[in-house]
Design a protein around this motif. Structure first.
Motif, PDB file in Angstrom:
ATOM      1  N   PRO A 137     -19.894 -25.333  38.780  1.00 15.45           N
ATOM      2  CA  PRO A 137     -20.715 -26.527  38.085  1.00 15.45           C
ATOM      3  C   PRO A 137     -21.411 -26.142  37.119  1.00 15.45           C
ATOM      4  N   THR A 138     -21.895 -24.679  37.079  1.00 13.93           N
ATOM      5  CA  THR A 138     -22.321 -24.154  35.601  1.00 13.93           C
ATOM      6  C   THR A 138     -21.409 -24.288  34.670  1.00 13.93           C
ATOM      7  N   MET A 139     -19.941 -23.916  34.729  1.00 10.72           N
ATOM      8  CA  MET A 139     -19.133 -24.072  33.812  1.00 10.72           C
ATOM      9  C   MET A 139     -18.853 -25.328  33.260  1.00 10.72           C
ATOM     10  N   SER A 140     -19.145 -26.419  34.070  1.00  3.47           N
ATOM     11  CA  SER A 140     -18.902 -27.835  33.882  1.00  3.47           C
ATOM     12  C   SER A 140     -19.811 -28.219  32.823  1.00  3.47           C
ATOM     13  N   TRP A 141     -20.946 -27.735  32.604  1.00  8.20           N
ATOM     14  CA  TRP A 141     -21.869 -28.324  31.780  1.00  8.20           C
ATOM     15  C   TRP A 141     -21.483 -28.166  30.308  1.00  8.20           C
ATOM     16  N   THR A 142     -20.778 -27.137  30.092  1.00  9.68           N
ATOM     17  CA  THR A 142     -20.419 -26.905  28.600  1.00  9.68           C
ATOM     18  C   THR A 142     -18.817 -26.772  28.320  1.00  9.68           C
ATOM     19  N   SER A 143     -17.985 -27.721  29.319  1.00  8.98           N
ATOM     20  CA  SER A 143     -16.780 -27.785  29.656  1.00  8.98           C
ATOM     21  C   SER A 143     -16.187 -28.924  28.640  1.00  8.98           C
ATOM     22  N   ASP A 144     -14.992 -28.892  28.211  1.00 11.20           N
ATOM     23  CA  ASP A 144     -14.440 -30.074  27.667  1.00 11.20           C
ATOM     24  C   ASP A 144     -13.040 -30.215  28.216  1.00 11.20           C
ATOM     25  N   GLU A 145     -12.045 -30.935  27.428  1.00  9.64           N
ATOM     26  CA  GLU A 145     -10.693 -30.875  27.892  1.00  9.64           C
ATOM     27  C   GLU A 145      -9.928 -29.692  27.194  1.00  9.64           C
TER      28      GLU A 145
END
Length: 243
Positions: A137-145
């Motif tokens: 979840p922490t990674m998902s905050w600053t991820s895109d495709e």
């Protein structure tokens, strides 16, 4: 021993199961069971005859409103505990909570600790590092495709089940009147964890080091890692990912 657990999320539910399996008389308290920490409703019933209270609640927000949440809820819980004759108050906190004043939620959790220390009941504070379960979840905050952006913040994460083990040990022992730190066995930077996690998931996106990315961008140095006297859990993050 009768133990009341305040909060039934990731930690509270596991802790209730563990303590019940050990033979303790466990009560769980949350909004769904009619206990409202903000108003105090239901607390007297939930704490009746309890020897120990374990507080694993979270604020519903992580902004400045969390300060007032903990101020109110700790006050209500300590007052109810004193009325019920509770002998031991335990709270779950965060490693480094006293070293990141720029984060509202960390300031709020530090206030929670300070109120507990100043309260009428013997206490224990268990400070844990970030949970394995929260890495993705922490990674998902600053991820895109196309990529994942993460700061090179040092962390030493731990499996939530091993936080539960520490809480169970503390809750069933005499009060520490102090702090126990718990952490996993391995120290990483967040960008390293990102690469390890993506590889395990078969995700070929690159991890880009970005000092401004996400919640932990505000953290300087290794303040989120434990001190030399921490209790280190045995499970390695790479092993946990495979299971």
């Amino acid at each position: 021993m009768k133990i009341t657990i305040i909060g039934t999320g990731l930690i509270g539910s596991q802790l209730a199961d563990k303590l019940t399996a050990q033979g303790h008389d466990v009560t769980t308290a949350s909004l769904s069971s009619g206990v409202d920490l903000l108003t105090g409703a239901g607390l007297d019933k939930a704490l009746a005859d309890a020897h120990t209270v374990v507080n694993v609640t979270n604020s519903p927000t992580f902004d400045e409103k969390s300060v007032e949440f903990f101020r109110t809820t700790v006050g209500n819980l300590l007052a109810a505990g004193e009325r019920a004759g509770v002998a031991h108050q335990v709270v779950l906190s965060i490693v480094g909570v006293d070293r990141v004043p720029q984060l509202d939620y960390y300031r709020a959790k530090l206030l929670q600790e300070e109120l507990l220390r100043g309260g009428p009941t013997p206490y224990s504070i268990v400070r844990a590092t970030q949970f394995f379960e929260f890495m993705e979840p922490t990674m998902s905050w600053t991820s895109d495709e196309t990529s994942v952006r993460l700061p090179a913040t040092p962390v030493q994460p731990i499996a939530s089940a091993e936080v539960v083990d520490a809480l169970a040990d503390v809750a069933t022992a005499p009060p520490l009147d102090g702090i126990l730190e718990v952490a996993g066995p391995d120290r990483f930077t967040l960008d390293e964890i990102g690469r390890i996690t993506l590889t395990a998931r078969g995700d070929d996106r690159p991890v880009v080091v970005d000092a401004q990315a996400g919640l932990f961008a505000a953290v300087q140095g290794d303040v989120l890692t434990p001190g030399p006297n921490a209790r280190l859990a045995p499970t390695h993050y790479r092993d946990w990912l495979t299971t």
